[in-house]
Design an enzyme around this catalytic site. Structure first.
Site, PDB file in Angstrom:
ATOM      1  N   ASP A 157       0.719  -0.773  -0.160  1.00 41.68           N
ATOM      2  CA  ASP A 157      -0.345  -0.057  -0.123  1.00 41.68           C
ATOM      3  C   ASP A 157       0.839   1.079  -0.311  1.00 41.68           C
ATOM      4  OD1 ASP A 157      -2.626   1.379  -0.041  1.00 41.68           O
ATOM      5  OD2 ASP A 157      -2.299   2.027   2.394  1.00 41.68           O
TER       6      ASP A 157
ATOM      7  N   ASP B 163      -0.404   5.143   1.182  1.00 39.21           N
ATOM      8  CA  ASP B 163      -0.687   6.049   1.698  1.00 39.21           C
ATOM      9  C   ASP B 163      -0.363   5.461   3.324  1.00 39.21           C
ATOM     10  OD1 ASP B 163      -2.120   8.676   0.466  1.00 39.21           O
ATOM     11  OD2 ASP B 163      -1.595   6.651  -0.560  1.00 39.21           O
TER      12      ASP B 163
END
Length: 341
Positions: A137, A139
């Site tokens: 991922d 953020d």
């Protein structure tokens, strides 16, 4: 061949008790140095890491395992990287149901936290010395911020965006709807306003070193994010990414239009990306790793051989195979460098 008595261990560091990278059989309250190396394809591996380990830490984990009918056959002190403290690996040939394993992991994490340490419990761990796939991922995982929040702050609409985020987190709004509504609030934001953010994205501590280590061992590095490709592109060079998948913001006249182009990268998309790349690369599932912090990473983490929560939400930590809850992401190597064959 050295022997260590478990009944006479003091609080001195384990590094003064065990020889690094040597496996010891656990027999009759003794640790006996052995040439037998566990297979990573069978049984259960427990790893304890963080600050310098004491001999008491070993006894505590052995006691906890015994109380849960997990017979530990062997232990090993190992150091995945010179930037990391040594860690403890314990091996058991026990077989567990998913429910039992979930409860055991939760208890083990509590035991680790009580000692200001972190603990993981892994079956069929990946081998960082062999080619693999890491899907991250972006953020709050690869970088320290949520880009949409930072753009909203710069645009003066943070509270409005945060309200929509809260609705999504409460399950009152689907991710796709949440994303479209939040992006709509950014209509008219000039690229020049957010260029500085793109040029200086704050990397999560240890992520660059982790990527460098894995890349040197032939790993395929990928970002799959519900965030934005405009920012993911900026991470391609510093993280040595092979590719990235993220949502594309529509831009016209150097301004955001408030729209997302194409198919939204959501939880299902992330899982599908990992599955597709694993088949494309011809990798066994065990050599695939996913890391993330949020609920929309859970499907991707479940699709991977090993799913690791990094500074994750409680729900994500609870469901992950392993978790890094504090400190550098280079500590992911503790999970991928267990010295098994």
């Amino acid at each position: 061949m050295s022997t260590v008595s478990l009944t006479h261990l003091s609080e001195k560091p384990l590094s003064q008790v065990l020889t690094l990278a040597k496996w010891y059989q656990v027999e009759n309250a003794q640790l006996i140095e052995s040439q037998k190396i566990p297979s990573r394809h069978n049984g259960l591996f427990i790893t304890l890491f963080g600050d310098e380990l004491s001999a008491i830490s070993l006894v505590t984990v052995l006691t906890f395992a015994h109380q849960h009918n997990v017979k530990v056959q062997s232990v090993c002190l190992y150091q995945p990287d010179e930037e990391l403290e040594s860690a403890l690996a314990l091996y058991s040939d026990v077989e567990m149901t998913e429910a039992t394993l979930h409860d055991f992991r939760a208890g083990l994490r509590r035991i680790g936290a009580d000692q200001q340490l972190q603990a993981a419990c892994i079956m069929n761990p990946a081998n960082n010395q062999q080619p693999g796939l890491l899907v991250m991922d972006m953020d709050s995982t690869a970088i320290k911020v949520e880009c949409i929040d930072e753009i909203a702050r710069l645009a003066g609409v943070y509270e409005e965006v945060a309200h929509i985020t809260a609705q999504a987190m409460a399950g009152k709004l689907a991710f796709n709807d949440s994303l479209n509504q939040r992006v709509a609030k950014l209509e008219g934001v000039e690229l020049s306003l957010i260029q500085a953010l793109k040029d200086d994205l704050p990397l999560m501590e240890g992520i660059q070193a982790l990527c460098h280590h894995l890349k040197s061992n032939g790993w395929h590095l990928v970002i799959a994010s519900g965030g934005f490709s405009w920012f993911a592109q900026a991470l391609q060079k510093p993280l040595q990414l092979d590719e990235y998948y993220a949502n594309e913001l529509e831009i016209a006249n150097n301004k955001l239009t408030g729209k997302v182009l194409g198919q939204v990268v959501d939880a299902q998309s992330k899982a599908a990306i990992l599955s597709h790349l694993r088949l494309q690369l011809g990798l066994p599932k065990a050599q695939t790793v996913a890391i993330g912090d949020g609920a929309n990473d859970l499907l991707m983490m479940a699709e991977a051989g090993t799913g690791i929560a990094v500074h994750g939400k409680p729900k994500v930590v609870s469901q992950a195979d392993a978790a890094i809850c504090q400190g550098s992401l280079l500590q992911v190597l503790y999970i991928l460098s267990i010295p098994a064959k």
